[in-house]
Motif scaffolding. Structure first.
Motif, mmCIF file in Angstrom:
data_model
loop_
_atom_site.group_PDB
_atom_site.id
_atom_site.type_symbol
_atom_site.label_atom_id
_atom_site.label_comp_id
_atom_site.label_asym_id
_atom_site.label_seq_id
_atom_site.Cartn_x
_atom_site.Cartn_y
_atom_site.Cartn_z
ATOM 1 N N THR A 116 0.656 -1.128 -0.041
ATOM 2 C CA THR A 116 -0.004 -0.071 0.123
ATOM 3 C C THR A 116 0.940 1.264 0.022
ATOM 4 O OG1 THR A 116 -1.660 -1.168 1.188
ATOM 5 C CG2 THR A 116 -1.935 1.073 1.491
ATOM 6 N N LEU A 117 0.520 2.041 -0.808
ATOM 7 C CA LEU A 117 1.222 3.607 -0.543
ATOM 8 C C LEU A 117 0.143 4.271 0.264
ATOM 9 C CD1 LEU A 117 2.187 4.824 -4.346
ATOM 10 C CD2 LEU A 117 3.614 3.889 -2.296
ATOM 11 N N THR A 118 0.536 4.902 1.343
ATOM 12 C CA THR A 118 -0.184 5.718 2.374
ATOM 13 C C THR A 118 0.221 7.068 2.200
ATOM 14 O OG1 THR A 118 -0.110 3.974 3.917
ATOM 15 C CG2 THR A 118 -0.602 6.300 4.743
ATOM 16 N N PHE A 119 -0.636 8.092 1.665
ATOM 17 C CA PHE A 119 -0.589 9.353 1.321
ATOM 18 C C PHE A 119 -0.821 10.098 2.919
ATOM 19 C CE2 PHE A 119 -0.134 9.346 -3.144
ATOM 20 C CZ PHE A 119 -0.708 8.089 -3.437
ATOM 21 N N VAL A 120 0.277 11.095 3.200
ATOM 22 C CA VAL A 120 -0.021 11.715 4.242
ATOM 23 C C VAL A 120 0.195 13.236 4.139
ATOM 24 C CG1 VAL A 120 1.008 12.252 6.574
ATOM 25 C CG2 VAL A 120 1.137 9.956 5.593
ATOM 26 N N ASN A 121 -0.922 14.148 4.368
ATOM 27 C CA ASN A 121 -0.944 15.474 4.315
ATOM 28 C C ASN A 121 -0.200 16.095 5.386
ATOM 29 O OD1 ASN A 121 -1.406 17.754 3.086
ATOM 30 N ND2 ASN A 121 -3.235 17.675 3.215
ATOM 31 N N ASN A 122 0.789 16.823 5.005
ATOM 32 C CA ASN A 122 1.601 17.573 6.153
ATOM 33 C C ASN A 122 1.126 18.994 6.307
ATOM 34 O OD1 ASN A 122 3.207 15.448 6.620
ATOM 35 N ND2 ASN A 122 4.842 15.835 5.113
ATOM 36 N N ASN A 123 0.312 19.415 5.446
ATOM 37 C CA ASN A 123 0.008 20.762 5.486
ATOM 38 C C ASN A 123 -1.557 20.954 5.331
ATOM 39 O OD1 ASN A 123 2.662 20.862 4.031
ATOM 40 N ND2 ASN A 123 2.551 22.360 5.567
ATOM 41 N N PRO A 124 -2.365 21.994 5.770
ATOM 42 C CA PRO A 124 -3.734 22.045 5.642
ATOM 43 C C PRO A 124 -4.063 22.408 3.914
ATOM 44 C CG PRO A 124 -2.762 23.951 6.604
ATOM 45 C CD PRO A 124 -1.647 23.182 6.538
ATOM 46 N N ILE A 125 -3.899 21.801 3.190
ATOM 47 C CA ILE A 125 -3.968 22.100 1.715
ATOM 48 C C ILE A 125 -4.440 20.794 0.900
ATOM 49 C CG2 ILE A 125 -2.759 22.240 -0.579
ATOM 50 C CD1 ILE A 125 -0.362 23.653 1.068
ATOM 51 N N THR A 126 -5.770 20.989 0.299
ATOM 52 C CA THR A 126 -6.556 20.041 -0.602
ATOM 53 C C THR A 126 -5.612 19.551 -1.601
ATOM 54 O OG1 THR A 126 -8.605 21.017 -0.098
ATOM 55 C CG2 THR A 126 -8.383 19.565 -1.711
ATOM 56 N N HIS A 127 -5.726 18.259 -2.017
ATOM 57 C CA HIS A 127 -4.878 17.580 -3.059
ATOM 58 C C HIS A 127 -6.013 16.588 -3.451
ATOM 59 C CE1 HIS A 127 -1.033 18.991 -1.694
ATOM 60 N NE2 HIS A 127 -1.292 18.718 -0.486
ATOM 61 N N GLN A 128 -5.584 16.042 -4.877
ATOM 62 C CA GLN A 128 -6.445 15.304 -5.401
ATOM 63 C C GLN A 128 -5.490 14.192 -6.162
ATOM 64 O OE1 GLN A 128 -10.320 15.902 -5.753
ATOM 65 N NE2 GLN A 128 -10.376 13.745 -6.103
ATOM 66 N N ILE A 129 -5.447 13.095 -5.699
ATOM 67 C CA ILE A 129 -4.378 12.160 -6.288
ATOM 68 C C ILE A 129 -5.127 11.189 -7.117
ATOM 69 C CG2 ILE A 129 -2.335 10.599 -5.628
ATOM 70 C CD1 ILE A 129 -2.193 13.515 -4.668
ATOM 71 N N VAL A 130 -4.610 11.156 -8.302
ATOM 72 C CA VAL A 130 -5.016 10.127 -9.278
ATOM 73 C C VAL A 130 -3.877 9.138 -9.939
ATOM 74 C CG1 VAL A 130 -7.357 11.409 -9.977
ATOM 75 C CG2 VAL A 130 -5.246 11.519 -11.281
ATOM 76 N N GLU A 131 -4.355 8.138 -10.398
ATOM 77 C CA GLU A 131 -3.301 7.352 -11.276
ATOM 78 C C GLU A 131 -3.250 7.816 -12.707
ATOM 79 O OE1 GLU A 131 -2.820 2.872 -10.344
ATOM 80 O OE2 GLU A 131 -2.842 2.965 -12.560
ATOM 81 N N GLY A 132 -2.145 7.710 -13.238
ATOM 82 C CA GLY A 132 -2.060 7.995 -14.844
ATOM 83 C C GLY A 132 -0.765 8.612 -15.391
ATOM 84 N N ALA A 133 -0.525 8.398 -16.641
ATOM 85 C CA ALA A 133 0.610 8.825 -17.267
ATOM 86 C C ALA A 133 0.854 10.376 -17.229
ATOM 87 C CB ALA A 133 0.727 8.214 -18.680
#
Ligand SMILES: [Cu+2]
Length: 134
Positions: free
Chosen positions: A60-77
């Motif tokens: 598993t990849l565990t994504f950790v947000n270190n700051n109060p910023i929104t992200h949207q992570i997707v897979e793709g080239a």
């Protein structure tokens, strides 16, 4: 007889406090972040702290947000220019993780099959990374 019981109960107390101590250590630090086998993807402001990851199939990849910023992570080239900013992207629809703007927020994705997969943040052009699953 009575003295033996007292010695036994003191022994039990010492054992119990030793156990409590070790479980307290597990509750903080790296062990908490890497809850599942695999790798941790730290997000620092609008960057990934690392851009290349290696895990094994089923991990598993565990994504950790270190700051109060929104992200949207997707897979793709993706492709990026020499400045590191993404110049093209193609979401392959394999996963889409909305990362809440909270310090310490985590999300995860498990990769079942071997291969090389690229992923990126749809919001930030500098957030481009690759995971090699073996
Ligand atoms: Cu982002």
């Amino acid at each position: 007889m009575r003295r033996t019981a007292l010695v036994l109960s003191i022994g039990t107390l010492v054992l119990a406090s030793a156990c409590g101590g070790s479980s307290g250590t597990k509750a903080d630090g790296a062990a908490t972040k890497a809850a599942k086998p695999g790798a941790t993807v730290e997000m620092d402001f609008s960057l990934f702290a690392k851009k290349d990851f290696a895990i094994k199939a089923g991990q598993t990849l565990t994504f950790v947000n270190n700051n109060p910023i929104t992200h949207q992570i997707v897979e793709g080239a993706w492709k990026a220019g020499s400045d590191g900013l993404r110049t093209s992207e193609m979401d392959d629809g394999a996963f889409n993780l909305k990362i809440d703007p909270k310090k310490g927020f985590t999300a995860e994705h498990t990769f079942e099959k071997a291969g090389t997969f690229q992923f990126f943040c749809t919001i930030h052009k500098a957030m481009n990374a690759t995971v090699t699953v073996s």
